[in-house]
Scaffold this motif. Sequence first.
Motif, short mmCIF file in Angstrom:
data_model
loop_
_atom_site.label_atom_id
_atom_site.label_comp_id
_atom_site.label_asym_id
_atom_site.label_seq_id
_atom_site.Cartn_x
_atom_site.Cartn_y
_atom_site.Cartn_z
N ARG A 1 0.83 -1.21 0.00
CA ARG A 1 0.00 0.00 0.00
C ARG A 1 0.87 1.27 0.00
NH1 ARG A 1 -3.44 0.47 4.64
NH2 ARG A 1 -4.20 2.35 3.61
N THR A 2 2.00 1.23 0.72
CA THR A 2 2.87 2.42 0.72
C THR A 2 3.40 2.67 -0.70
OG1 THR A 2 4.93 1.24 1.16
CG2 THR A 2 3.69 1.94 3.06
N MET A 3 3.76 1.59 -1.39
CA MET A 3 4.27 1.74 -2.75
C MET A 3 3.14 2.21 -3.68
SD MET A 3 7.48 0.20 -2.90
CE MET A 3 7.57 -0.44 -4.56
N ALA B 1 0.46 3.87 -2.99
CA ALA B 1 0.00 5.23 -2.71
C ALA B 1 0.77 6.27 -3.52
CB ALA B 1 0.13 5.52 -1.22
N THR B 2 2.07 6.06 -3.70
CA THR B 2 2.87 7.07 -4.39
C THR B 2 2.37 7.30 -5.82
OG1 THR B 2 4.43 5.41 -5.18
CG2 THR B 2 4.97 6.48 -3.10
N HIS B 3 1.81 6.26 -6.42
CA HIS B 3 1.32 6.36 -7.79
C HIS B 3 -0.21 6.38 -7.85
CE1 HIS B 3 5.41 5.67 -8.87
NE2 HIS B 3 5.15 5.53 -10.16
N ASN B 4 -0.84 6.60 -6.71
CA ASN B 4 -2.30 6.58 -6.65
C ASN B 4 -2.89 5.31 -7.25
OD1 ASN B 4 -2.98 9.37 -5.52
ND2 ASN B 4 -1.56 9.86 -7.18
N ILE B 5 -2.23 4.21 -6.97
CA ILE B 5 -2.73 2.91 -7.44
C ILE B 5 -3.73 2.41 -6.40
CG2 ILE B 5 -2.08 0.51 -7.88
CD1 ILE B 5 0.67 1.64 -8.83
#
Lengths: 287, 323
Positions: B95-97, B99-103
């Motif tokens: 989720r942290t990863m 979030a950075t790309h609004n995935i």
Amino acid sequence: MSAVAAAAPAAVVPERAALPTLNAHRTFAGVMRGEWIKLLSLRSTWWVLGATVAIMTLVSFAAAMSLDVMAEDPLTAPALAQMHGAEIVSGGSQIGVVTIAVLGALLVTGEYSTGMIRSTLAAVPTRLPVLAAKAIVLAVVTTVVTLLSMALSYLVTTPQLTTYDLVPALDDSQTWQILGGTVYFLVAAAFFALGVGTVLRSTAGTVTVALTVLLLLPGTLGFITLDWVETIVSYLPLPAASAFLSTGDMSELGGSPLTATAGLLVVAAYAVVPLVAAAVLMRRRDA
Amino acid sequence: MIEAHELTKRYGDKTAVDHVSFTIAPGTVTGFLGPNGAGKSTTMRMIVGLDRPTAGTVTVNGKPYAKHRNPLSEVGALLDAKAVHTGRSARSHLRTMAATHNISTKRVDEVIEMTGLTGVAHKRVGGFSLGMGQRLGIASAMLGDPRTLILDEPVNGLDPEGVQWVRQLVRLLAGEGRTVFLSSHLMSEMSQTADQLLVIGRGRIIAAGPVQEVIDSVIGATVRVRSPRLPELARLLERDGVTLTPADDGAIDLHGLTPAQVGDTAAAHGIPIHELSPQKASLEDAYMNLTQDAVEYHSHATAAAPVATDTSAGTATQKGQNR
């Protein structure tokens, strides 16, 4: 043999523009949300935050209780008159600054020690947004936790402060200078640790530096009465902060030769200089 | 598409990657093969901008990795199964990863399911086995649904079922038109998954091309011949560039001749042939042969001759590949 390129038999499959169907777009808000999730999904964060609130409230409560002793001792009794109630309410900040610095350190050193930083920087290869997002998230958390601690401190110390007519008035600008100054000081300490942590990349090293600069140096050098040592001490974070955190010259640290404004600037330097160094190194170094 | 041009990385006076140039074509599975310490991981880290090249450039889909707006949907990388905070759950990590790309969280759950991590998604990564760590690494590489995947030793630590799964996944991804670049120090693994090979030794590319071509270029095609008049045939075939090796049961192995040449010669002289079969050189043989120079160079660093040989060979293959 134009080996690799020509022999691509599967070149039947052209670069299909349609392939990435997933809607992904990187934004700074997204990077910040990622940092939020990172911070709140670690148990260590909750431990440190809980400890900060508990310690700050307890120390403040103890300071309030010690007013009885102060009042009875003829040596310290006059000091009581010049004391501001907000100093009692924010009394835990000298200890809170340490736990908050640990939080600031862990936010980045935890990534370097586990290897997480490689995942982080692969997602945000421009790197600096990561540091900025960490700083913002850290500032928000520190502010909330400090305000919460002081609110609790206010509640538990009110009965005692009432006795001595020291309850900080909410329409007193000094109250807000001290409470606001405490938030400012703790946010600066968190930034200091974040910056140093990014430079050193080690939890133990960063915590040691933070403890030394924030607590040990003012404590140990305080016994040396050489002029130039005293000057140095007054520019350390805690003594500098006392320039805007205490009202009279009755502070336990013996007051600060700095003006409140100078104190604010010195404390700001402790936050900004390590962060700038961190930004430069983070961009330049291999992850 | 990954293009490296004269890519070099030095750590102090040690050169980890030495003027490496290559192109990874879209839609192919390219194996990056080399002994441990040959420079595979360093090269891969430079592709995704984690390490800064000392010299040279590398681009992904035409641009340096860091210049892409949404890097996670350009390249998914498994560089290190341990690039995860041990105190976080697998799902939180993803989720942290994301979030950075609004995935979306939906995609997070998708890759968790795809990699078989559903049962442990809420467990902290610190307690994961190496195999589970690899699966999580692959899950985060897949997160942005990237066109290019870079997998550093993806089967390392996986059980046979996991190895099988990675092979199938890699073929599937390539079938979808994605570029897959995966490294291994195991030649046999490459024969199962890759169609192109890039062999690296001591920081230099020592061979590149389709898997069989690379093997043939090193070992040369071998032809096994069996004949009642073998000594006579052998004399006829003997010439420069041809080597004859007696095989265990009375046959001989010929290097440097095609089966057609052998058969024609035999027919012209009326010599009966009982067996004439092209022998596939084994991957392991080819690999040992390829990296031998690099290893020799390593142990006799002061000897001038092997150094020169090594250098010229390396340059030649590199040039051939650039054309």
